[in-house]
Design a protein around this motif. Structure first.
Motif, PDB file in Angstrom:
ATOM      1  N   VAL A  53      45.767  41.081  49.261  1.00  0.00           N
ATOM      2  CA  VAL A  53      46.153  41.972  48.165  1.00  0.00           C
ATOM      3  C   VAL A  53      45.183  43.150  48.140  1.00  0.00           C
ATOM      4  O   VAL A  53      43.964  42.956  48.125  1.00  0.00           O
ATOM      5  CB  VAL A  53      46.113  41.247  46.799  1.00  0.00           C
ATOM      6  CG1 VAL A  53      46.391  42.234  45.664  1.00  0.00           C
ATOM      7  CG2 VAL A  53      47.107  40.092  46.763  1.00  0.00           C
ATOM      8  N   GLU A  96      40.009  45.013  48.328  1.00  0.00           N
ATOM      9  CA  GLU A  96      41.024  44.239  49.029  1.00  0.00           C
ATOM     10  C   GLU A  96      40.540  42.785  49.136  1.00  0.00           C
ATOM     11  O   GLU A  96      39.347  42.529  49.318  1.00  0.00           O
ATOM     12  CB  GLU A  96      41.262  44.816  50.425  1.00  0.00           C
ATOM     13  CG  GLU A  96      42.438  44.187  51.147  1.00  0.00           C
ATOM     14  CD  GLU A  96      42.751  44.897  52.458  1.00  0.00           C
ATOM     15  OE1 GLU A  96      43.860  44.710  52.974  1.00  0.00           O
ATOM     16  OE2 GLU A  96      41.874  45.636  52.959  1.00  0.00           O
ATOM     17  N   GLU A 147      45.405  47.659  40.525  1.00  0.00           N
ATOM     18  CA  GLU A 147      46.823  47.618  40.879  1.00  0.00           C
ATOM     19  C   GLU A 147      47.214  46.189  41.263  1.00  0.00           C
ATOM     20  O   GLU A 147      46.346  45.359  41.569  1.00  0.00           O
ATOM     21  CB  GLU A 147      47.097  48.562  42.046  1.00  0.00           C
ATOM     22  CG  GLU A 147      46.658  50.003  41.795  1.00  0.00           C
ATOM     23  CD  GLU A 147      46.835  50.876  43.025  1.00  0.00           C
ATOM     24  OE1 GLU A 147      47.625  50.489  43.910  1.00  0.00           O
ATOM     25  OE2 GLU A 147      46.171  51.920  43.093  1.00  0.00           O
ATOM     26  N   LYS A 148      48.481  45.898  41.274  1.00  0.00           N
ATOM     27  CA  LYS A 148      49.001  44.604  41.731  1.00  0.00           C
ATOM     28  C   LYS A 148      48.271  43.445  41.051  1.00  0.00           C
ATOM     29  O   LYS A 148      47.806  42.502  41.706  1.00  0.00           O
ATOM     30  CB  LYS A 148      48.886  44.494  43.253  1.00  0.00           C
ATOM     31  CG  LYS A 148      49.657  45.578  43.994  1.00  0.00           C
ATOM     32  CD  LYS A 148      49.562  45.400  45.493  1.00  0.00           C
ATOM     33  CE  LYS A 148      50.348  46.486  46.220  1.00  0.00           C
ATOM     34  NZ  LYS A 148      50.238  46.355  47.690  1.00  0.00           N
ATOM     35  N   THR A 149      48.182  43.513  39.752  1.00  0.00           N
ATOM     36  CA  THR A 149      47.455  42.494  38.987  1.00  0.00           C
ATOM     37  C   THR A 149      48.045  41.108  39.198  1.00  0.00           C
ATOM     38  O   THR A 149      47.305  40.125  39.399  1.00  0.00           O
ATOM     39  CB  THR A 149      47.474  42.844  37.494  1.00  0.00           C
ATOM     40  OG1 THR A 149      46.972  44.177  37.318  1.00  0.00           O
ATOM     41  CG2 THR A 149      46.618  41.875  36.699  1.00  0.00           C
ATOM     42  N   ASP A 150      49.380  41.002  39.153  1.00  0.00           N
ATOM     43  CA  ASP A 150      50.016  39.690  39.285  1.00  0.00           C
ATOM     44  C   ASP A 150      49.733  39.075  40.664  1.00  0.00           C
ATOM     45  O   ASP A 150      49.443  37.878  40.776  1.00  0.00           O
ATOM     46  CB  ASP A 150      51.525  39.806  39.072  1.00  0.00           C
ATOM     47  CG  ASP A 150      51.878  40.120  37.627  1.00  0.00           C
ATOM     48  OD1 ASP A 150      51.001  39.897  36.744  1.00  0.00           O
ATOM     49  OD2 ASP A 150      53.002  40.587  37.371  1.00  0.00           O
ATOM     50  N   GLU A 151      49.840  39.931  41.707  1.00  0.00           N
ATOM     51  CA  GLU A 151      49.576  39.426  43.060  1.00  0.00           C
ATOM     52  C   GLU A 151      48.133  38.953  43.211  1.00  0.00           C
ATOM     53  O   GLU A 151      47.858  37.935  43.856  1.00  0.00           O
ATOM     54  CB  GLU A 151      49.878  40.507  44.107  1.00  0.00           C
ATOM     55  CG  GLU A 151      51.350  40.827  44.282  1.00  0.00           C
ATOM     56  CD  GLU A 151      51.809  41.955  43.350  1.00  0.00           C
ATOM     57  OE1 GLU A 151      51.167  42.137  42.281  1.00  0.00           O
ATOM     58  OE2 GLU A 151      52.787  42.641  43.687  1.00  0.00           O
ATOM     59  N   ALA A 184      43.949  45.531  45.674  1.00  0.00           N
ATOM     60  CA  ALA A 184      43.988  45.603  44.209  1.00  0.00           C
ATOM     61  C   ALA A 184      43.520  46.939  43.659  1.00  0.00           C
ATOM     62  O   ALA A 184      43.709  47.223  42.473  1.00  0.00           O
ATOM     63  CB  ALA A 184      43.140  44.480  43.614  1.00  0.00           C
TER      64      ALA A 184
END
Length: 460
Positions: free
Chosen positions: A47, A34, A65-69, A49
């Motif tokens: 995020v 995180e 996870e949440k690569t773009d963020e 991640a």
């Protein structure tokens, strides 16, 4: 934090993270799963991640996870830049926040070196304790050392060009100021502990984008000659540790009071000692035994230059500064931080008066206890020595000019040739000359010269 630390909300509210958030305007807290981004102490993005339990419970690398963020958060972090310009007040506040953090880093490092019974910081501490302040604690040393680093960096920045860094600082501190050179040989060129390295680098980065010299010049000229260093240092201290400042009474004598005292001394030298040019007269030597940030000496230098110019014009001003002020004006100070600030101030004021100190020159301002006979200086006897009294203070006590103490600086004394004692001086001040090795020693006036009109010296 380590990946095993899952509760970042708890970590973010700890005292240590509060210090980080107060000090650094752009900060990421992460356990590598995180990511929390803070701006000016406030949480602005977070995020998650990856899932910690995949690693801890299943024993395998969790998928991202949440690569773009995550990339967006990192872009915000790396796009941050320090302000391109500072006012005197905003720069003082930013330096104070970082110096407070540096003080804690130095204190922690000292404790570690004390446990190991060796280390460069511990060596500095023991030297200060032995030669300057016998009851100096580790905490007090961390405080004065942190302030010294910041103001040493500030002084170096005023002499440096573009691209300033901590490694450039050593090259921009005059070789004649030995103690500061010793400190910065370690800070600039030494192998620093990592945490100490990055906080000093951060202070250097703030100064690198600041026009330190320009800030002081603008303050001086817009303020019609008021002391920019004292105002800057006052703002710094108020932010740095207001409670400690209040407890110790660290307040500096107001400029109008300083000006009145210096002008009165100049008048006394003319009227009572026959020195027609006052502080600018040949044979007058000035000494401030507890100089602090050099407020009195800077004002006296300005007054002497004014006297010289009134009589001889401005053509010979630089030579007068070099031959009279740099050779005949002296000051002592016990505390390292005001000592560093004082050298910065005199460098600035002398340049404003018309003389930029070369690498081989220094103002004769020395780090020493005023009661220590080992001056390391060559102050002449047999001259008129104009000085100011200071209240006795124990070793380790901060230099103060509390409102009540301000009046103590109205006391002056002088050293005179035998038989030259001014008849108007209180007879209590006269001492009989003594024969020493076939010659008479100069008389010493060791008490109060007189109370300056309307200012009464307060006794303890």
């Amino acid at each position: 934090k380590k990946p095993t630390e899952e509760n970042l909300n708890h970590i973010a509210s700890t005292e240590q993270l509060e210090r980080y958030r107060e000090t650094f305007p752009n900060l990421i807290l992460t356990n590598f799963f995180e990511f929390l981004l803070f701006r000016d102490g406030q949480l602005v993005d977070r995020v998650l991640a990856a899932r910690p339990f995949v690693l801890h419970k299943l024993g395998t690398v969790p998928p991202v996870e949440k690569t773009d963020e995550l990339f967006n958060l990192m872009e915000k972090f790396f796009s941050f830049s320090l302000p391109k310009s500072y006012t005197a007040e905003s720069l003082a506040v930013e330096l104070a926040k970082r110096t407070r953090f540096l003080r804690d880093v130095v204190a922690d490092e000292l404790q570690e070196e004390k446990a190991r019974k060796q280390g460069l910081l511990l060596g500095f501490y023991e030297a200060f304790q032995k030669y300057l302040i016998a009851n100096l604690t580790l905490e007090d040393f961390a405080d004065l050392y942190a302030q010294t680093i910041t103001y040493g960096l500030f002084a170096a920045r005023t002499r440096a060009g573009d691209g300033f860094s901590r490694r450039m600082a050593f090259d921009n501190i005059p070789r004649t100021i030995g103690i500061l050179r010793d400190v910065f040989q370690f800070i600039s060129l030494g192998d620093l502990p990592k945490q100490l390295e990055w906080i000093v680098d951060d202070i250097s980065e703030v100064l690198a984008v600041a026009d330190a010299g320009g800030i002081l010049n603008r303050f001086y000229h817009e303020g019609k000659g008021s002391d920019p260093i004292v105002h800057f240092y006052d703002t710094f201290l108020a932010e740095y540790d207001p409670e400690e400042r209040e407890r110790r009474g660290v307040y500096y004598t107001p400029e109008p009071v300083v000006s009145y005292i210096v002008r009165s001394l100049n008048k006394l030298l003319k009227e009572k000692f026959g020195r027609s040019e006052g502080l600018a007269s040949e044979g007058v030597t000035l000494l401030d035994p507890g100089a602090g940030t050099m407020t009195f000496v800077a004002c006296a230098s300005q007054e002497a230059v004014r006297e010289f110019e009134d009589k001889y014009g401005s053509g010979g001003r630089e030579g007068f500064i070099r031959e009279h002020i740099l050779k005949n004006y002296y000051a002592f100070e016990l505390m390292m931080a005001p000592y560093a600030v004082g050298h910065l101030k005199m460098s600035f004021f002398l340049e404003e008066l018309g003389h930029r100190l070369t690498d081989e020159e220094r103002f004769q301002f020395y780090l020493k206890h005023p009661g220590d006979g080992r001056t390391g200086t060559n102050i002449p006897t047999g001259h008129v020595i104009a000085g100011r009294g200071v209240a006795p203070r124990g070793r380790g006590q901060e230099k103060t000019s509390h409102p009540r103490d301000s009046w103590k600086s109205a006391i002056f004394w002088s050293f005179l040739q035998p038989g030259k004692m001014d008849p108007g001086i209180n007879p209590r001040l006269q001492t009989s000359g003594r024969k020493t090795a076939g010659r008479e020693k100069p008389q010493v006036a060791s008490g109060r010269l007189r109370e300056i009109p309307t200012l009464r010296a307060v006794e303890d």
